[in-house]
Design a protein around this motif. Structure first.
Motif, PDB file in Angstrom:
ATOM      1  N   VAL A   1       0.827  -1.205   0.000  1.00  0.00           N
ATOM      2  CA  VAL A   1       0.000   0.000   0.000  1.00  0.00           C
ATOM      3  C   VAL A   1       0.865   1.260   0.000  1.00  0.00           C
ATOM      4  CG1 VAL A   1      -1.930  -1.132   1.150  1.00  0.00           C
ATOM      5  CG2 VAL A   1      -0.190   0.023   2.522  1.00  0.00           C
ATOM      6  N   TRP A   2       0.233   2.357  -0.360  1.00  0.00           N
ATOM      7  CA  TRP A   2       0.845   3.682  -0.266  1.00  0.00           C
ATOM      8  C   TRP A   2       0.106   4.416   0.832  1.00  0.00           C
ATOM      9  CZ3 TRP A   2      -0.869   8.183  -3.762  1.00  0.00           C
ATOM     10  CH2 TRP A   2      -0.150   9.344  -3.454  1.00  0.00           C
ATOM     11  N   LEU A   3       0.825   4.806   1.874  1.00  0.00           N
ATOM     12  CA  LEU A   3       0.230   5.535   2.991  1.00  0.00           C
ATOM     13  C   LEU A   3       0.916   6.877   3.140  1.00  0.00           C
ATOM     14  CD1 LEU A   3       0.063   2.727   5.721  1.00  0.00           C
ATOM     15  CD2 LEU A   3      -1.821   3.619   4.343  1.00  0.00           C
TER      16      LEU A   3
ATOM     17  N   THR B   1      -9.346   9.133  15.251  1.00  0.00           N
ATOM     18  CA  THR B   1      -8.142   8.705  14.559  1.00  0.00           C
ATOM     19  C   THR B   1      -7.404   9.924  14.056  1.00  0.00           C
ATOM     20  OG1 THR B   1      -9.331   8.483  12.486  1.00  0.00           O
ATOM     21  CG2 THR B   1      -9.151   6.506  13.855  1.00  0.00           C
ATOM     22  N   SER B   2      -6.135   9.750  13.741  1.00  0.00           N
ATOM     23  CA  SER B   2      -5.325  10.862  13.250  1.00  0.00           C
ATOM     24  C   SER B   2      -5.804  11.323  11.884  1.00  0.00           C
ATOM     25  CB  SER B   2      -3.863  10.422  13.134  1.00  0.00           C
ATOM     26  OG  SER B   2      -3.355  10.111  14.395  1.00  0.00           O
ATOM     27  N   THR B   3      -5.525  12.576  11.569  1.00  0.00           N
ATOM     28  CA  THR B   3      -5.816  13.129  10.260  1.00  0.00           C
ATOM     29  C   THR B   3      -4.566  12.994   9.409  1.00  0.00           C
ATOM     30  OG1 THR B   3      -7.356  14.690  11.234  1.00  0.00           O
ATOM     31  CG2 THR B   3      -6.562  15.195   9.030  1.00  0.00           C
TER      32      THR B   3
ATOM     33  N   SER C   1     -11.164  -0.576   5.233  1.00  0.00           N
ATOM     34  CA  SER C   1     -12.083   0.546   5.395  1.00  0.00           C
ATOM     35  C   SER C   1     -11.588   1.468   6.504  1.00  0.00           C
ATOM     36  CB  SER C   1     -13.484   0.018   5.717  1.00  0.00           C
ATOM     37  OG  SER C   1     -14.373   1.091   5.833  1.00  0.00           O
ATOM     38  N   TYR C   2     -10.587   2.302   6.185  1.00  0.00           N
ATOM     39  CA  TYR C   2     -10.021   3.244   7.150  1.00  0.00           C
ATOM     40  C   TYR C   2     -10.676   4.610   7.000  1.00  0.00           C
ATOM     41  CZ  TYR C   2      -6.152  -0.070   7.720  1.00  0.00           C
ATOM     42  OH  TYR C   2      -5.399  -1.174   7.970  1.00  0.00           O
ATOM     43  N   SER C   3     -10.748   5.353   8.102  1.00  0.00           N
ATOM     44  CA  SER C   3     -11.292   6.708   8.024  1.00  0.00           C
ATOM     45  C   SER C   3     -10.382   7.617   7.199  1.00  0.00           C
ATOM     46  CB  SER C   3     -11.497   7.293   9.422  1.00  0.00           C
ATOM     47  OG  SER C   3     -10.255   7.400  10.088  1.00  0.00           O
ATOM     48  N   SER C   4      -9.121   7.229   7.026  1.00  0.00           N
ATOM     49  CA  SER C   4      -8.175   8.024   6.233  1.00  0.00           C
ATOM     50  C   SER C   4      -8.269   7.728   4.734  1.00  0.00           C
ATOM     51  CB  SER C   4      -6.742   7.792   6.717  1.00  0.00           C
ATOM     52  OG  SER C   4      -6.413   6.420   6.626  1.00  0.00           O
ATOM     53  N   ASN C   5      -9.114   6.778   4.328  1.00  0.00           N
ATOM     54  CA  ASN C   5      -9.295   6.510   2.897  1.00  0.00           C
ATOM     55  C   ASN C   5      -9.813   7.765   2.202  1.00  0.00           C
ATOM     56  OD1 ASN C   5      -8.521   3.886   3.262  1.00  0.00           O
ATOM     57  ND2 ASN C   5     -10.538   2.992   2.935  1.00  0.00           N
TER      58      ASN C   5
ATOM     59  N   GLY D   1     -21.159   8.301   2.573  1.00  0.00           N
ATOM     60  CA  GLY D   1     -21.298   7.445   3.750  1.00  0.00           C
ATOM     61  C   GLY D   1     -19.965   7.055   4.350  1.00  0.00           C
ATOM     62  N   LYS D   2     -19.945   5.876   4.967  1.00  0.00           N
ATOM     63  CA  LYS D   2     -18.755   5.384   5.640  1.00  0.00           C
ATOM     64  C   LYS D   2     -17.663   5.046   4.629  1.00  0.00           C
ATOM     65  CE  LYS D   2     -21.090   3.443   9.621  1.00  0.00           C
ATOM     66  NZ  LYS D   2     -21.260   2.259  10.453  1.00  0.00           N
ATOM     67  N   PRO D   3     -16.388   5.105   5.063  1.00  0.00           N
ATOM     68  CA  PRO D   3     -15.302   4.711   4.163  1.00  0.00           C
ATOM     69  C   PRO D   3     -15.500   3.275   3.708  1.00  0.00           C
ATOM     70  CG  PRO D   3     -14.431   5.696   6.173  1.00  0.00           C
ATOM     71  CD  PRO D   3     -15.895   5.511   6.378  1.00  0.00           C
ATOM     72  N   SER D   4     -15.131   3.008   2.482  1.00  0.00           N
ATOM     73  CA  SER D   4     -15.287   1.663   1.958  1.00  0.00           C
ATOM     74  C   SER D   4     -13.920   1.045   1.711  1.00  0.00           C
ATOM     75  CB  SER D   4     -16.117   1.696   0.676  1.00  0.00           C
ATOM     76  OG  SER D   4     -15.462   2.491  -0.287  1.00  0.00           O
ATOM     77  N   ASP D   5     -13.945  -0.229   1.372  1.00  0.00           N
ATOM     78  CA  ASP D   5     -12.720  -0.909   0.993  1.00  0.00           C
ATOM     79  C   ASP D   5     -12.985  -1.644  -0.314  1.00  0.00           C
ATOM     80  OD1 ASP D   5     -14.414  -2.878   1.904  1.00  0.00           O
ATOM     81  OD2 ASP D   5     -12.942  -3.862   3.165  1.00  0.00           O
TER      82      ASP D   5
END
Length: 143
Positions: free
Chosen positions: A37-39, A55-57, A89-93, A118-122
């Motif tokens: 992954v790329w983070l 969670t962190s921004t 499914s992270y909030s940072s997506n 809506g909510k973050p997806s994966d």
């Protein structure tokens, strides 16, 4: 037939990218391996805010792909769809993904946009481009 054009296997390279955490470089986006992954790095503590789920921004990411080798070998290729694969499914997506194209890497035009709801997806998110990208006229694509 769908083909992932954003791949090192077909000669695509990264022209530029924003921050990355150690071990999670932008070059991972050009490899067909979900676990690579790329983070982006979290914002510095002075800039860091908490999301609703504590969670962190993270910094917004940008990636510019160079299609010059592929466009020389396959000038008739036209991209109609863009997409990203989100491992979890992270909030940072990304909530919004804008796609731009350029002949010269200096002047970019918006060709498509995805806005999550809506909510973050994966998983794999594919979306149609508003303007097809013709490789004979485009060298760079920026996400």
């Amino acid at each position: 037939m769908a083909l992932n054009l954003a791949s090192a296997e077909v000669g695509v390279t990264i022209s530029s990218s924003t921050s990355a955490c150690p071990g999670c470089p932008a070059s991972n986006t050009l490899v067909d391996a979900a676990e690579r992954v790329w983070l982006s790095e979290p914002l510095s503590s002075s800039d860091n805010e908490e999301d609703d789920d504590n969670t962190s921004t993270y910094q917004p990411q940008s990636l510019t792909l160079d299609f010059s080798q592929l466009s020389t070998a396959q000038p008739s290729v036209t991209m109609h769809t863009a997409g990203v694969y989100l491992w979890h499914s992270y909030s940072s997506n990304p909530k919004v993904i804008s796609i731009f194209s350029s002949k010269d890497g200096a002047s970019y035009s918006l060709v498509g946009k995805y806005a999550g709801k809506g909510k973050p997806s994966d998983g794999l998110i594919l979306f149609e481009l508003d303007t097809p990208v013709h490789l004979r006229q485009t060298r760079f694509v920026r996400f």
